[in-house]
Design a protein around this motif. Structure first.
Motif, PDB file in Angstrom:
ATOM      1  N   PHE A 154       0.867  -1.324   0.098  1.00 44.44           N
ATOM      2  CA  PHE A 154      -0.028   0.029  -0.085  1.00 44.44           C
ATOM      3  C   PHE A 154       0.945   1.307   0.134  1.00 44.44           C
ATOM      4  O   PHE A 154       0.264   2.211  -0.074  1.00 44.44           O
ATOM      5  CB  PHE A 154      -0.851   0.044   0.981  1.00 44.44           C
ATOM      6  N   GLY A 155       1.939   1.174   0.091  1.00 46.51           N
ATOM      7  CA  GLY A 155       2.890   2.193  -0.051  1.00 46.51           C
ATOM      8  C   GLY A 155       2.973   3.020   1.210  1.00 46.51           C
ATOM      9  O   GLY A 155       3.662   4.376   1.071  1.00 46.51           O
ATOM     10  N   GLU A 156       2.663   2.857   2.215  1.00 48.21           N
ATOM     11  CA  GLU A 156       2.850   3.264   3.393  1.00 48.21           C
ATOM     12  C   GLU A 156       3.825   2.509   4.330  1.00 48.21           C
ATOM     13  O   GLU A 156       4.167   1.328   4.325  1.00 48.21           O
ATOM     14  CB  GLU A 156       1.602   3.461   4.086  1.00 48.21           C
ATOM     15  N   PRO A 157       4.296   3.372   5.376  1.00 44.41           N
ATOM     16  CA  PRO A 157       5.419   2.732   6.427  1.00 44.41           C
ATOM     17  C   PRO A 157       4.512   1.552   7.272  1.00 44.41           C
ATOM     18  O   PRO A 157       3.296   1.463   7.533  1.00 44.41           O
ATOM     19  CB  PRO A 157       5.801   3.592   7.097  1.00 44.41           C
ATOM     20  N   VAL A 158       5.345   0.469   7.586  1.00 48.08           N
ATOM     21  CA  VAL A 158       4.802  -0.275   8.573  1.00 48.08           C
ATOM     22  C   VAL A 158       5.289  -0.243   9.825  1.00 48.08           C
ATOM     23  O   VAL A 158       6.446  -0.363  10.057  1.00 48.08           O
ATOM     24  CB  VAL A 158       5.190  -2.010   7.901  1.00 48.08           C
ATOM     25  N   TYR A 159       4.135  -0.039  10.733  1.00 45.16           N
ATOM     26  CA  TYR A 159       4.708   0.011  12.235  1.00 45.16           C
ATOM     27  C   TYR A 159       4.848  -1.119  12.728  1.00 45.16           C
ATOM     28  O   TYR A 159       4.006  -2.151  12.682  1.00 45.16           O
ATOM     29  CB  TYR A 159       3.777   0.911  12.870  1.00 45.16           C
ATOM     30  N   TYR A 160       5.604  -1.317  14.187  1.00 44.78           N
ATOM     31  CA  TYR A 160       5.812  -2.564  14.793  1.00 44.78           C
ATOM     32  C   TYR A 160       6.561  -2.465  16.047  1.00 44.78           C
ATOM     33  O   TYR A 160       6.937  -1.095  16.164  1.00 44.78           O
ATOM     34  CB  TYR A 160       6.657  -3.592  13.844  1.00 44.78           C
ATOM     35  N   TYR A 161       6.432  -3.363  16.907  1.00 39.67           N
ATOM     36  CA  TYR A 161       7.217  -3.213  17.930  1.00 39.67           C
ATOM     37  C   TYR A 161       7.317  -4.767  18.608  1.00 39.67           C
ATOM     38  O   TYR A 161       6.804  -5.650  17.976  1.00 39.67           O
ATOM     39  CB  TYR A 161       6.308  -2.566  19.234  1.00 39.67           C
ATOM     40  N   TYR A 162       8.136  -4.990  19.610  1.00 41.78           N
ATOM     41  CA  TYR A 162       8.558  -6.205  20.153  1.00 41.78           C
ATOM     42  C   TYR A 162       7.807  -6.084  21.622  1.00 41.78           C
ATOM     43  O   TYR A 162       8.239  -5.147  22.546  1.00 41.78           O
ATOM     44  CB  TYR A 162      10.050  -6.271  20.454  1.00 41.78           C
ATOM     45  N   ASN A 163       7.111  -7.064  21.819  1.00 40.63           N
ATOM     46  CA  ASN A 163       6.232  -7.392  23.016  1.00 40.63           C
ATOM     47  C   ASN A 163       7.297  -7.759  24.151  1.00 40.63           C
ATOM     48  O   ASN A 163       8.501  -7.779  24.082  1.00 40.63           O
ATOM     49  CB  ASN A 163       5.084  -8.312  22.823  1.00 40.63           C
ATOM     50  N   GLU A 164       6.609  -7.913  25.404  1.00 39.43           N
ATOM     51  CA  GLU A 164       7.415  -8.336  26.420  1.00 39.43           C
ATOM     52  C   GLU A 164       8.221  -9.716  26.308  1.00 39.43           C
ATOM     53  O   GLU A 164       9.164 -10.050  26.858  1.00 39.43           O
ATOM     54  CB  GLU A 164       6.461  -8.424  27.933  1.00 39.43           C
ATOM     55  N   GLU A 165       7.730 -10.622  25.354  1.00 38.62           N
ATOM     56  CA  GLU A 165       8.338 -11.705  25.194  1.00 38.62           C
ATOM     57  C   GLU A 165       9.294 -11.553  24.104  1.00 38.62           C
ATOM     58  O   GLU A 165      10.187 -12.862  23.678  1.00 38.62           O
ATOM     59  CB  GLU A 165       7.384 -12.806  24.865  1.00 38.62           C
ATOM     60  N   GLY A 166       9.326 -10.349  23.463  1.00 41.30           N
ATOM     61  CA  GLY A 166      10.416 -10.252  22.382  1.00 41.30           C
ATOM     62  C   GLY A 166      10.182 -10.523  21.269  1.00 41.30           C
ATOM     63  O   GLY A 166      10.748 -10.699  20.013  1.00 41.30           O
TER      64      GLY A 166
END
Length: 385
Positions: free
Chosen positions: A346-358
């Motif tokens: 879709f041409g937009e940035p992809v946001y992400y994170y790492y949860n407490e379990e990594g």
């Protein structure tokens, strides 16, 4: 036997589906091309607006603006206010305190680009009381067995009109509420990996403002006193909306009406059942007080009225007895099988994170940008903090 049962089942489905058909009134071409005029004048300083449009098919209801009109509001003493077109089909004028007064009657007078002269009847501005109070009572949500034991804030208002002229009223409500997205923006991928430090909370808090479509009217002509207690307004729950999550506000505007204006709005309320729909965008088949002088046989839809206006803003938070179970619309997911490239379609940035379990968690845009749920980042001037 199984064949017979299958045949009967198919027959029942066919009959059921054939019985449910959406109904659209049959309107001739002339009915679909009528002028629609809507507006009012009040005694409050600020912008006064008149909209002029053409009627459209019910099943494709839309606003078809009429530009290039000459629009005036005239009082019963010969005074006149000329309105300017500020956007397609919208005509406005800024009036100061005291330019419009109660006890005087006003009418609309306009000329269309095709030289049609359209006028409304005079409508008297009756002196009315100030807005009293609005409040809530926590009540069980009716009508759905699956919602048993779920509660909402049912709002009400009181009216205190003793000593004032009007016995007919209308109210309009605009909601504003604060809400939050689930997470700050910490990491994103746009072909490369980026880490945001410190995490970006700039799109975490939003405010949404929506005018209610519901029409609220009241007549006290059959009451001994010009007052009323506990007029029902709308209900807000805590499970399908973020409204009650932080702070909820509603601006309630009260308008005094003449009997003819009240009858128009009360009928419109009955036709729409407070749900929009058939009469949401244009008052089809409902006779108003506006006429075509040039061609009397050409009906004009809509109603122009005068109203003494008062209003008050109310705030509500931490309502006891209502469980907040609403969704923040944030969707977390794992990295797809084909990896990051699949996420960039879709041409937009992809946001992400790492949860407490990594574990890596991909976030929908709603998780980090509250605007994706319809609100705005700008805090309203009236917000208390």
């Amino acid at each position: 036997m199984q064949l017979v049962k299958g045949f009967l089942l198919c027959l029942l489905i066919a009959v059921a589906s054939s019985c449910i058909k959406q109904y659209y009134p049959e309107l001739d071409s002339q009915a679909l091309n009528k002028y629609v005029v809507s507006g009012r004048i009040t005694n409050q300083p600020g912008w006064q607006e008149i909209t002029i449009s053409r009627s459209s098919p019910v099943e494709l209801s839309e606003f078809i603006p009429v530009s290039g009109c000459k629009v005036n509001i005239i009082d019963d003493e010969g005074g006149s206010f000329s309105l300017n077109e500020t956007s397609d089909g919208a005509y406005k004028i800024w009036l100061e305190q005291g330019q419009v007064v109660t006890g005087r009657s006003y009418r609309l007078d306009l000329y269309t680009p095709d030289s049609m002269h359209i006028v409304s009847e005079f409508d008297k501005m009756l002196n009315g009381p100030p807005m009293d109070t609005a409040y809530y009572i926590v009540e069980e949500i009716p009508g759905d067995e699956s919602l048993a034991q779920k509660y909402g804030a049912q709002f009400y208002l009181d009216l205190s009109g003793e000593g004032y002229d009007s016995r007919f009223y209308k109210w309009e409500i605009t909601e504003t509420w604060e809400y939050k997205s689930a997470r700050p923006a910490e990491n994103y991928y746009d072909g490369q990996w980026h880490k945001i430090y410190p995490p970006d909370y700039s799109r975490n808090i939003c405010w949404a403002t929506i005018p209610l479509k519901d029409i609220y009217t009241l007549s006290t002509t059959n009451l001994v006193r010009n007052e009323y207690k506990q007029l029902p307004l709308h209900m807000v729950n805590g499970y399908s909306t973020t409204r009650l999550g932080i702070l909820y506000s509603m601006m309630v505007k009260q308008f005094t009406l003449t009997e003819s204006a009240y009858n128009y709005w009360d009928k419109l309320k009955s036709n729409s059942s407070g749900q929009g729909g058939l009469y949401d965008k244009q008052p089809v088949l409902l006779k108003g007080n506006i006429h075509n002088v040039t061609d009397p046989d050409m009906e004009v839809l809509g109603f122009f009225y005068s109203a003494a206006e008062s209003g008050k803003r109310f705030f509500f938070k931490d309502i006891p007895g209502i469980n907040l179970e609403f969704s923040n619309k944030c969707i977390e997911s794992s990295l797809p099988i084909r990896g990051w490239t699949e996420l960039l379609i879709f041409g937009e940035p992809v946001y992400y994170y790492y949860n407490e379990e990594g574990a890596l968690r991909i976030l929908s845009f709603e998780c980090v940008d509250c605007r994706r749920m319809g609100g705005r980042l700008e805090k309203p001037e009236f917000w208390p903090y």
